[in-house]
Design an enzyme around this catalytic site. Structure first.
Site, PDB file in Angstrom:
ATOM      1  N   ARG A 125       0.782  -1.270  -0.149  1.00  0.00           N
ATOM      2  CA  ARG A 125      -0.111   0.017   0.150  1.00  0.00           C
ATOM      3  C   ARG A 125       0.784   1.317  -0.057  1.00  0.00           C
ATOM      4  O   ARG A 125       0.500   2.277   0.501  1.00  0.00           O
ATOM      5  CB  ARG A 125      -1.029  -0.044   1.321  1.00  0.00           C
ATOM      6  CG  ARG A 125      -2.091  -1.039   1.096  1.00  0.00           C
ATOM      7  CD  ARG A 125      -3.039  -0.770   1.875  1.00  0.00           C
ATOM      8  NE  ARG A 125      -3.815  -1.857   2.106  1.00  0.00           N
ATOM      9  CZ  ARG A 125      -4.034  -2.869   2.922  1.00  0.00           C
ATOM     10  NH1 ARG A 125      -3.126  -2.662   3.884  1.00  0.00           N
ATOM     11  NH2 ARG A 125      -4.815  -3.758   2.853  1.00  0.00           N
ATOM     12  N   LYS A 148       3.026  11.404 -11.823  1.00  0.00           N
ATOM     13  CA  LYS A 148       1.989  10.391 -12.688  1.00  0.00           C
ATOM     14  C   LYS A 148       2.807   9.157 -12.928  1.00  0.00           C
ATOM     15  O   LYS A 148       4.126   9.266 -13.443  1.00  0.00           O
ATOM     16  CB  LYS A 148       1.781  10.859 -13.959  1.00  0.00           C
ATOM     17  CG  LYS A 148       0.214  11.764 -13.756  1.00  0.00           C
ATOM     18  CD  LYS A 148       0.055  12.063 -15.319  1.00  0.00           C
ATOM     19  CE  LYS A 148      -1.342  12.810 -15.445  1.00  0.00           C
ATOM     20  NZ  LYS A 148      -1.638  13.248 -16.887  1.00  0.00           N
ATOM     21  N   GLU A 190       8.570  16.411 -26.197  1.00  0.00           N
ATOM     22  CA  GLU A 190       7.969  16.913 -24.940  1.00  0.00           C
ATOM     23  C   GLU A 190       8.609  18.246 -24.720  1.00  0.00           C
ATOM     24  O   GLU A 190       7.882  19.123 -24.310  1.00  0.00           O
ATOM     25  CB  GLU A 190       8.212  15.950 -23.785  1.00  0.00           C
ATOM     26  CG  GLU A 190       7.609  14.443 -24.004  1.00  0.00           C
ATOM     27  CD  GLU A 190       6.045  14.497 -23.553  1.00  0.00           C
ATOM     28  OE1 GLU A 190       5.481  15.399 -23.566  1.00  0.00           O
ATOM     29  OE2 GLU A 190       5.520  13.167 -23.397  1.00  0.00           O
ATOM     30  N   LYS A 226       6.961  22.220 -15.389  1.00  0.00           N
ATOM     31  CA  LYS A 226       6.102  21.165 -14.669  1.00  0.00           C
ATOM     32  C   LYS A 226       5.766  21.454 -13.281  1.00  0.00           C
ATOM     33  O   LYS A 226       4.796  20.961 -12.882  1.00  0.00           O
ATOM     34  CB  LYS A 226       6.786  19.819 -15.022  1.00  0.00           C
ATOM     35  CG  LYS A 226       6.157  18.553 -14.694  1.00  0.00           C
ATOM     36  CD  LYS A 226       6.192  17.595 -15.585  1.00  0.00           C
ATOM     37  CE  LYS A 226       4.840  16.449 -15.283  1.00  0.00           C
ATOM     38  NZ  LYS A 226       5.143  15.240 -16.027  1.00  0.00           N
ATOM     39  N   GLU A 236      -4.753  16.822 -11.778  1.00  0.00           N
ATOM     40  CA  GLU A 236      -5.237  17.033 -13.057  1.00  0.00           C
ATOM     41  C   GLU A 236      -6.970  17.427 -13.212  1.00  0.00           C
ATOM     42  O   GLU A 236      -7.527  16.421 -13.964  1.00  0.00           O
ATOM     43  CB  GLU A 236      -4.716  15.966 -14.192  1.00  0.00           C
ATOM     44  CG  GLU A 236      -5.020  16.214 -15.364  1.00  0.00           C
ATOM     45  CD  GLU A 236      -4.368  14.968 -16.247  1.00  0.00           C
ATOM     46  OE1 GLU A 236      -4.366  13.721 -15.860  1.00  0.00           O
ATOM     47  OE2 GLU A 236      -3.984  15.150 -17.734  1.00  0.00           O
ATOM     48  N   ARG A 240      -3.530  21.028 -15.230  1.00  0.00           N
ATOM     49  CA  ARG A 240      -2.467  20.103 -15.459  1.00  0.00           C
ATOM     50  C   ARG A 240      -2.659  19.516 -16.658  1.00  0.00           C
ATOM     51  O   ARG A 240      -2.051  18.845 -17.436  1.00  0.00           O
ATOM     52  CB  ARG A 240      -2.451  19.129 -14.180  1.00  0.00           C
ATOM     53  CG  ARG A 240      -1.242  18.150 -14.640  1.00  0.00           C
ATOM     54  CD  ARG A 240      -0.994  17.122 -13.515  1.00  0.00           C
ATOM     55  NE  ARG A 240       0.235  16.283 -13.956  1.00  0.00           N
ATOM     56  CZ  ARG A 240       0.840  15.558 -12.888  1.00  0.00           C
ATOM     57  NH1 ARG A 240       0.528  15.559 -11.676  1.00  0.00           N
ATOM     58  NH2 ARG A 240       1.693  14.773 -13.442  1.00  0.00           N
ATOM     59  N   ASN A 244      -1.203  17.812 -21.557  1.00  0.00           N
ATOM     60  CA  ASN A 244      -1.630  16.388 -22.454  1.00  0.00           C
ATOM     61  C   ASN A 244      -1.954  17.095 -23.723  1.00  0.00           C
ATOM     62  O   ASN A 244      -2.348  16.496 -24.616  1.00  0.00           O
ATOM     63  CB  ASN A 244      -2.947  15.985 -21.938  1.00  0.00           C
ATOM     64  CG  ASN A 244      -2.912  14.585 -21.638  1.00  0.00           C
ATOM     65  OD1 ASN A 244      -3.503  13.833 -22.444  1.00  0.00           O
ATOM     66  ND2 ASN A 244      -2.274  14.145 -20.517  1.00  0.00           N
ATOM     67  N   HIS A 247      -1.466  14.768 -26.926  1.00  0.00           N
ATOM     68  CA  HIS A 247      -1.611  13.302 -26.348  1.00  0.00           C
ATOM     69  C   HIS A 247      -2.966  12.507 -26.615  1.00  0.00           C
ATOM     70  O   HIS A 247      -2.954  11.472 -26.426  1.00  0.00           O
ATOM     71  CB  HIS A 247      -1.399  13.446 -24.571  1.00  0.00           C
ATOM     72  CG  HIS A 247      -0.014  13.478 -24.312  1.00  0.00           C
ATOM     73  ND1 HIS A 247       0.743  14.803 -24.747  1.00  0.00           N
ATOM     74  CD2 HIS A 247       0.773  12.883 -23.617  1.00  0.00           C
ATOM     75  CE1 HIS A 247       2.120  14.678 -24.288  1.00  0.00           C
ATOM     76  NE2 HIS A 247       2.301  13.496 -23.700  1.00  0.00           N
ATOM     77  N   HIS A 251      -1.757   9.399 -27.941  1.00  0.00           N
ATOM     78  CA  HIS A 251      -1.877   8.153 -27.097  1.00  0.00           C
ATOM     79  C   HIS A 251      -2.867   7.185 -28.262  1.00  0.00           C
ATOM     80  O   HIS A 251      -2.459   5.996 -28.330  1.00  0.00           O
ATOM     81  CB  HIS A 251      -2.653   8.404 -25.956  1.00  0.00           C
ATOM     82  CG  HIS A 251      -1.887   8.793 -24.770  1.00  0.00           C
ATOM     83  ND1 HIS A 251      -2.490   9.306 -23.582  1.00  0.00           N
ATOM     84  CD2 HIS A 251      -0.491   9.162 -24.618  1.00  0.00           C
ATOM     85  CE1 HIS A 251      -1.468   9.757 -22.745  1.00  0.00           C
ATOM     86  NE2 HIS A 251      -0.317   9.366 -23.549  1.00  0.00           N
ATOM     87  N   HIS A 264       6.699   7.273 -27.622  1.00  0.00           N
ATOM     88  CA  HIS A 264       6.186   8.159 -26.992  1.00  0.00           C
ATOM     89  C   HIS A 264       5.975   9.621 -27.587  1.00  0.00           C
ATOM     90  O   HIS A 264       5.035  10.304 -28.142  1.00  0.00           O
ATOM     91  CB  HIS A 264       6.135   8.281 -25.573  1.00  0.00           C
ATOM     92  CG  HIS A 264       5.123   9.226 -24.802  1.00  0.00           C
ATOM     93  ND1 HIS A 264       3.753   9.182 -24.923  1.00  0.00           N
ATOM     94  CD2 HIS A 264       5.321  10.587 -24.414  1.00  0.00           C
ATOM     95  CE1 HIS A 264       3.039   9.964 -24.035  1.00  0.00           C
ATOM     96  NE2 HIS A 264       4.266  10.981 -23.658  1.00  0.00           N
TER      97      HIS A 264
END
Ligand SMILES: NC(=O)c1ccc[n+]([C@@H]2O[C@H](COP(=O)([O-])OP(=O)(O)OC[C@H]3O[C@@H](n4cnc5c(N)ncnc54)[C@H](O)[C@@H]3O)[C@@H](O)[C@H]2O)c1
Ligand SMILES: O=C(O)C(=O)C[C@@H](O)[C@H](O)[C@H](O)COP(=O)(O)O
Ligand SMILES: [Zn+2]
Length: 358
Positions: A125, A148, A190, A226, A236, A240, A244, A247, A251, A264
């Site tokens: 956990r 993330k 990026e 960032k 997000e 935030r 993306n 993306h 993606h 990526h």
């Protein structure tokens, strides 16, 4: 050495940037930890390309200090960013009896950082110490910072994950020297994203002949952006989302290529072109932006043509995390440095995508 701080809601990340930091990584990992708070066991997670070059220099710093060290090496490649790989890491952690107060170090690119971060967020956990040592440009400017982490599912990118801020991020500029041109360029996608969404001066710093000289400055600027964005919206729900940019379609491209055909960064490059093409056609984005974006991407041999047909792309983006009910949050830029978030019905996006051709 530069030190930047990201104040997360649950913990703070200390981010170090300089040349040669790998050689002093253990000291940096332990800096500020009382004896009571120190781990006794450390698990390094890396991949089959990075470990042979950089793992030993790290391991040899720990053993003389009396720490027990184990490692878990993953076959390099996005296609291994899966729950199966995470499950194998859990077995290594458990077999080596790592406890909640121990430490995981991610040594590698974004794939390793995302997987190791997720293992650290979930094993027992949550394990007390997570260190990111990013070894690609992409990981240095983006994935190692901000918390993330996660893995892909066959139905989409990063569909299982968590937010887990690393305790320390150790950015050693020297490790970039062993990157292939292709992987270095993938990270530049990026970097170009940060130029588009926030700081157009980054695009100027990319002028190729001065790139090596400007690299540390570029990494630092991206990390500062960032930090700013994540501190304002860690999970997000607003700002935030701008990270993306490129993306949504990016993606989809990665997924349609079975996570192997496009890196990526390459997929994000294509996704940014698509977003700007739609933005210009619908008068959201200033005319001429597409031409400038395409030119900078081409300069670094990044792809700019959309490799799949519209119908397949649309089908693939329906599993995107930014979709909520029948709407999706789409990120446009009005011009470099100025974003516009639009929450629109997916059917409207489908219509907009017609400008991308078949
Ligand atoms: N968590 C986030 O915020 C975030 C942000 C951006 C991207 N990502 C994720 O990051 C991943 C992409 O990261 P990436 O581009 O670093 O890919 P990667 O981790 O697959 O690394 C690319 C390749 O470079 C090799 N490599 C790494 N460091 C090297 C070095 N110093 N010298 C030689 N070879 C080296 C790796 O073995 C691999 O083959 C994607 O999964 C993406 O989804 C996450
Ligand atoms: O940190 C973020 O937030 C980002 O969106 C950075 C992106 O570059 C990165 O690729 C991220 O992993 C995408 O996140 P996702 O939530 O869309 O999977
Ligand atoms: Zn990304």
């Amino acid at each position: 050495m530069k030190e930047l701080i990201l104040n997360g809601s649950r913990n703070t990340s200390r981010i170090f940037i300089d040349k040669g930091l790998l050689q002093q990584a253990a000291d940096l990992c332990l800096a500020d930890l009382s004896t009571e708070d120190q781990p006794s066991k450390i698990c390094m997670i890396s991949d089959t390309n990075v470990a042979p070059v950089y793992l030993e220099v790290l391991t040899e710093q720990w053993e003389p200090r009396g720490f027990e060290v184990c490692s878990h090496i993953i076959t390099a490649g996005e296609e291994y960013k899966t729950l199966q790989t995470v499950s194998e890491i859990y077995e290594t952690l458990s077999r080596n009896q790592l406890g909640r107060k121990d430490m995981i170090i991610a040594l590698g690119g974004g794939v390793i950082g995302d997987i190791a971060g997720f293992a650290a967020a979930t094993y027992l956990r949550g394990i007390r110490h997570l260190i990111q040592i990013p070894t690609t440009l992409l990981a240095q400017v983006d994935s190692s910072v901000g918390g993330k982490c996660g893995v892909d599912l066959p139905t989409g990118k990063n569909l299982v994950g968590a937010f887990r801020q690393p305790d320390k991020v150790i950015i050693d500029m020297n490790v970039l020297s062993t990157l292939s041109r292709e992987i270095f360029s993938s990270g530049l996608a990026e970097v170009i994203k940060y130029g588009c969404i926030w700081d157009p001066e980054i695009l100027e710093l990319l002028s190729a002949d001065e790139l090596q000289r400007n690299l540390e400055e570029i990494v630092t600027r991206c990390v500062k952006i960032k930090i700013h964005v994540v501190e304002e919206d860690e999970t997000e729900e607003g700002l935030r989302r701008i990270l993306n940019f490129g993306h949504t379609i990016g993606h989809a491209v990665e997924m349609l290529g079975d996570f192997t055909r496009f890196s990526h960064g390459e997929a994000v490059a294509v996704g940014m072109v698509a977003a700007v093409k739609m933005g210009e056609a619908f008068e959201i984005t200033k005319k001429g932006t597409l031409q400038n974006l395409t030119a900078v991407l081409k300069k670094f041999d990044l792809p700019t043509d959309i490799p799949y047909n519209r119908k397949d792309l649309y089908g693939a983006l329906l599993t995107d995390k930014k979709k909520q009910g029948d709407c999706i949050h789409f990120i446009h830029i009005e011009e470099p440095g100025k974003t516009r978030q639009v929450k629109m019905p997916v059917l409207e996006l489908k219509e907009m995508m017609k400008v991308l051709g078949d």
